[in-house]
Design a protein around this motif. Structure first.
Motif, PDB file in Angstrom:
ATOM      1  N   THR A 221       0.820  -1.203   0.000  1.00 55.28           N
ATOM      2  CA  THR A 221       0.000   0.000   0.000  1.00 55.28           C
ATOM      3  C   THR A 221       0.858   1.259   0.000  1.00 55.28           C
ATOM      4  O   THR A 221       2.025   1.237   0.378  1.00 55.28           O
ATOM      5  N   GLY A 222       0.230   2.356  -0.411  1.00 54.90           N
ATOM      6  CA  GLY A 222       0.912   3.644  -0.456  1.00 54.90           C
ATOM      7  C   GLY A 222       0.326   4.482  -1.575  1.00 54.90           C
ATOM      8  O   GLY A 222      -0.388   3.973  -2.446  1.00 54.90           O
ATOM      9  N   PRO A 223       0.613   5.784  -1.585  1.00 52.60           N
ATOM     10  CA  PRO A 223       0.091   6.653  -2.637  1.00 52.60           C
ATOM     11  C   PRO A 223       0.766   6.379  -3.979  1.00 52.60           C
ATOM     12  O   PRO A 223       1.750   5.634  -4.060  1.00 52.60           O
ATOM     13  N   THR A 224       0.242   6.997  -5.029  1.00 53.15           N
ATOM     14  CA  THR A 224       0.866   6.899  -6.347  1.00 53.15           C
ATOM     15  C   THR A 224       2.298   7.412  -6.290  1.00 53.15           C
ATOM     16  O   THR A 224       2.573   8.448  -5.696  1.00 53.15           O
ATOM     17  N   GLY A 225       3.220   6.669  -6.907  1.00 53.66           N
ATOM     18  CA  GLY A 225       4.614   7.098  -6.936  1.00 53.66           C
ATOM     19  C   GLY A 225       5.389   6.762  -5.687  1.00 53.66           C
ATOM     20  O   GLY A 225       6.421   7.376  -5.426  1.00 53.66           O
ATOM     21  N   SER A 226       4.941   5.776  -4.912  1.00 55.92           N
ATOM     22  CA  SER A 226       5.651   5.417  -3.686  1.00 55.92           C
ATOM     23  C   SER A 226       6.515   4.172  -3.843  1.00 55.92           C
ATOM     24  O   SER A 226       7.071   3.673  -2.866  1.00 55.92           O
ATOM     25  N   GLY A 227       6.617   3.638  -5.051  1.00 58.09           N
ATOM     26  CA  GLY A 227       7.498   2.495  -5.293  1.00 58.09           C
ATOM     27  C   GLY A 227       6.839   1.137  -5.145  1.00 58.09           C
ATOM     28  O   GLY A 227       7.527   0.117  -5.099  1.00 58.09           O
ATOM     29  N   LYS A 228       5.503   1.105  -5.097  1.00 55.12           N
ATOM     30  CA  LYS A 228       4.802  -0.173  -4.907  1.00 55.12           C
ATOM     31  C   LYS A 228       5.095  -1.154  -6.043  1.00 55.12           C
ATOM     32  O   LYS A 228       5.256  -2.352  -5.809  1.00 55.12           O
ATOM     33  N   THR A 229       5.155  -0.634  -7.273  1.00 53.23           N
ATOM     34  CA  THR A 229       5.354  -1.510  -8.432  1.00 53.23           C
ATOM     35  C   THR A 229       6.685  -2.248  -8.344  1.00 53.23           C
ATOM     36  O   THR A 229       6.759  -3.459  -8.593  1.00 53.23           O
ATOM     37  N   VAL A 230       7.752  -1.533  -7.980  1.00 58.48           N
ATOM     38  CA  VAL A 230       9.073  -2.174  -7.875  1.00 58.48           C
ATOM     39  C   VAL A 230       9.056  -3.228  -6.781  1.00 58.48           C
ATOM     40  O   VAL A 230       9.645  -4.309  -6.936  1.00 58.48           O
ATOM     41  N   THR A 231       8.371  -2.947  -5.660  1.00 57.40           N
ATOM     42  CA  THR A 231       8.283  -3.935  -4.583  1.00 57.40           C
ATOM     43  C   THR A 231       7.574  -5.192  -5.056  1.00 57.40           C
ATOM     44  O   THR A 231       8.017  -6.319  -4.803  1.00 57.40           O
ATOM     45  N   LEU A 232       6.453  -5.015  -5.782  1.00 54.38           N
ATOM     46  CA  LEU A 232       5.708  -6.170  -6.286  1.00 54.38           C
ATOM     47  C   LEU A 232       6.533  -6.991  -7.265  1.00 54.38           C
ATOM     48  O   LEU A 232       6.594  -8.226  -7.174  1.00 54.38           O
ATOM     49  N   TYR A 233       7.175  -6.321  -8.222  1.00 55.09           N
ATOM     50  CA  TYR A 233       7.962  -7.051  -9.218  1.00 55.09           C
ATOM     51  C   TYR A 233       9.174  -7.736  -8.586  1.00 55.09           C
ATOM     52  O   TYR A 233       9.578  -8.821  -9.027  1.00 55.09           O
ATOM     53  N   SER A 234       9.760  -7.116  -7.575  1.00 57.25           N
ATOM     54  CA  SER A 234      10.881  -7.758  -6.874  1.00 57.25           C
ATOM     55  C   SER A 234      10.407  -9.026  -6.181  1.00 57.25           C
ATOM     56  O   SER A 234      11.120 -10.041  -6.156  1.00 57.25           O
ATOM     57  N   ALA A 235       9.188  -8.970  -5.607  1.00 59.16           N
ATOM     58  CA  ALA A 235       8.624 -10.155  -4.963  1.00 59.16           C
ATOM     59  C   ALA A 235       8.383 -11.265  -5.978  1.00 59.16           C
ATOM     60  O   ALA A 235       8.703 -12.443  -5.741  1.00 59.16           O
ATOM     61  N   LEU A 236       7.813 -10.902  -7.137  1.00 55.70           N
ATOM     62  CA  LEU A 236       7.558 -11.904  -8.170  1.00 55.70           C
ATOM     63  C   LEU A 236       8.860 -12.500  -8.698  1.00 55.70           C
ATOM     64  O   LEU A 236       8.946 -13.710  -8.946  1.00 55.70           O
TER      65      LEU A 236
END
Length: 461
Positions: A221-236
């Motif tokens: 979770t977090g606002p737009t532009g907080s790095g959520k996408t990189v965290t998700l892809y790193s997990a995958l």
């Protein structure tokens, strides 16, 4: 050699022309000069060629200064919209911009680049050139050129400096015309490693443990532009092996990864998050990634999948880990479903990283209330140098990781308030966003002012 041809040659090889006189040409490159550039220069000119090898930070700072100091106040209408667009896209990529804003005004158009979370104005454009630029971008994004009354969005990929770069495009009607925002989807090849996200050792251990469970729901979770996408892809990427079937539904696919089955949604064709998610459940998946949970229907499908032998990862826009539980309930998801399916919630933010070359530590410390942080924090000064932007270079992530324990499951199922859930999580050792930000300040990664600006002043609970 023709000056325009020389500039184009330097641009093609990511070099910078510093000086050109009757006897020699001086050029700066990042790292070692490409052999193709040297051969092209020797073929095209008989002058002596001086090569300066710069760091990427110095090159970036030089280009920023040049764009602010030497470009005309308003680009003329005779300039090519394609040239302006190419220059802007290359500049944005080289300066690590995350977004490009192209905004209409009464007399001219403004371009701004968002770098490390801050917008930096560029050269204004004439109204005629701005209108032509918007039309060019809409063609690239496969949008309706004639439609100026409604917002549109799309995606396109272009080749810059010899590599394909993808952009997401979004238009918005404004008083003086249409505004366009471009989001850079692929700025560079990122390692996508869990140990490079910036989590503490304990946080990373908890995250890794949840990732290797056979089922459950993990939310970032977090606002737009907080790095959520990189965290998700790193997990995958951490689970990306031939023995695991990983499927994702995204809007759009931001980072293509080999080994993953990534499906972009297409609402115009009836391909929604819900329809793709139902189809994925028939694809024998081990892990499912939903780009974003936007409504109750998507949430319920994801939670049902997490309860029936699948590991599900997704994102939400909330301010903290505890608030995520309330948001899911507001979407209409039953408390018992949340408590039984949820495994881990991560909240995160990005704060500007201090430049390690020019940061200075003041002689005074910054004491905080004991309830917030037990030790005085160092007071860092972002001085600024030729390698950074106003004392900062890049951004660092701060995290809050909440593991759903038996006590928390019971509290969620009974409808406990956000404050009670957060208190229970802290009693089991959860480090809050503010506390992790204080750790970053102690390590010299950022300033307390940056943490407070991003998170707000803590209430001292």
């Amino acid at each position: 050699m023709n000056p325009d041809r020389l500039m184009a040659l330097c641009q093609r090889h990511n070099a910078q022309l510093l000086n050109r006189d009757p006897d020699k040409i001086t050029i700066a490159v990042v790292g070692n000069p490409p052999s193709e550039l040297l051969e092209a220069l020797r073929f095209a000119t008989q002058k002596r060629i001086d090569i300066e090898c710069w760091t990427s930070e110095r090159m970036e700072k030089h280009r920023q200064t040049a764009s602010e100091s030497h470009l005309p106040a308003v680009a003329s209408a005779t300039s090519s919209a394609i040239e302006i667009l190419n220059r802007t896209l290359i500049q944005a990529m080289s300066q690590r911009a995350s977004d490009i804003h192209i905004e209409p005004a009464d007399e001219s158009w403004q371009i701004r680049l968002r770098i490390d979370g801050v917008l930096y104005p560029q050269q204004p454009l004439s109204s005629e050139l701005g209108t032509t630029l918007i039309a060019r971008l809409k063609v690239l994004g496969n949008l309706d050129i004639a439609e100026r009354r409604l917002p549109q969005d799309g995606q396109f990929t272009v080749e810059l400096s010899g590599a394909p770069v993808s952009f997401r495009i979004a238009t918005l009607p404004c008083r003086s015309g249409e505004k366009i925002v471009l989001r850079l989807l692929q700025q560079e090849q990122q390692a996508l490693l869990l140990d490079q996200l910036g989590m503490s050792t304990t946080q990373q251990r908890l995250f890794t443990g949840a990732l290797h469970k056979s089922q459950g729901l993990i939310l970032v979770t977090g606002p737009t532009g907080s790095g959520k996408t990189v965290t998700l892809y790193s997990a995958l990427q951490a689970r990306n092996t031939p023995a695991v079937n990983i499927c994702s539904v995204e809007d759009p696919v931001e980072i293509p990864l080999d080994g993953l089955n990534q499906t972009p949604i297409n609402p115009r064709a009836g391909l929604t998050f819900q329809s793709v998610l139902r189809a994925l459940l028939r694809q024998d998946p081990d892990i499912i990634m939903v780009g974003e949970i936007r409504d109750g229907e998507t949430a319920e499908i994801a939670i049902n999948a997490a309860q029936t032998g699948h590991l599900v990862l997704s994102t939400l826009h909330t301010n903290s880990t505890a608030e995520t539980l309330v948001r899911l309930q507001q979407m209409g998801v039953a408390r018992w479903m949340i408590s039984s399916a949820l495994s881990l919630v991560i909240a995160q933010r990005l704060v500007r990283r201090l430049c390690p070359h020019c940061r200075q530590e003041a002689l005074r410390d910054t004491p905080l209330p004991q309830a917030l942080w037990p030790r005085p924090l160092p007071h860092w000064l972002p001085v600024g140098c030729d390698r950074c932007y106003h004392g900062f270079y890049g951004r660092v992530a701060i995290f809050e990781v909440m593991v759903i324990t038996r006590e928390l499951r019971s509290a969620i199922a009974s409808g406990a308030a956000v404050e009670e859930i957060e208190k229970l999580a802290r009693q089991t050792g959860m480090v809050t966003l503010f506390e992790h930000g204080c750790m970053a300040v102690e390590q010299g990664h950022t300033t307390l002012e940056e943490v407070v600006q991003m998170l707000g002043a803590p209430d001292g609970r």
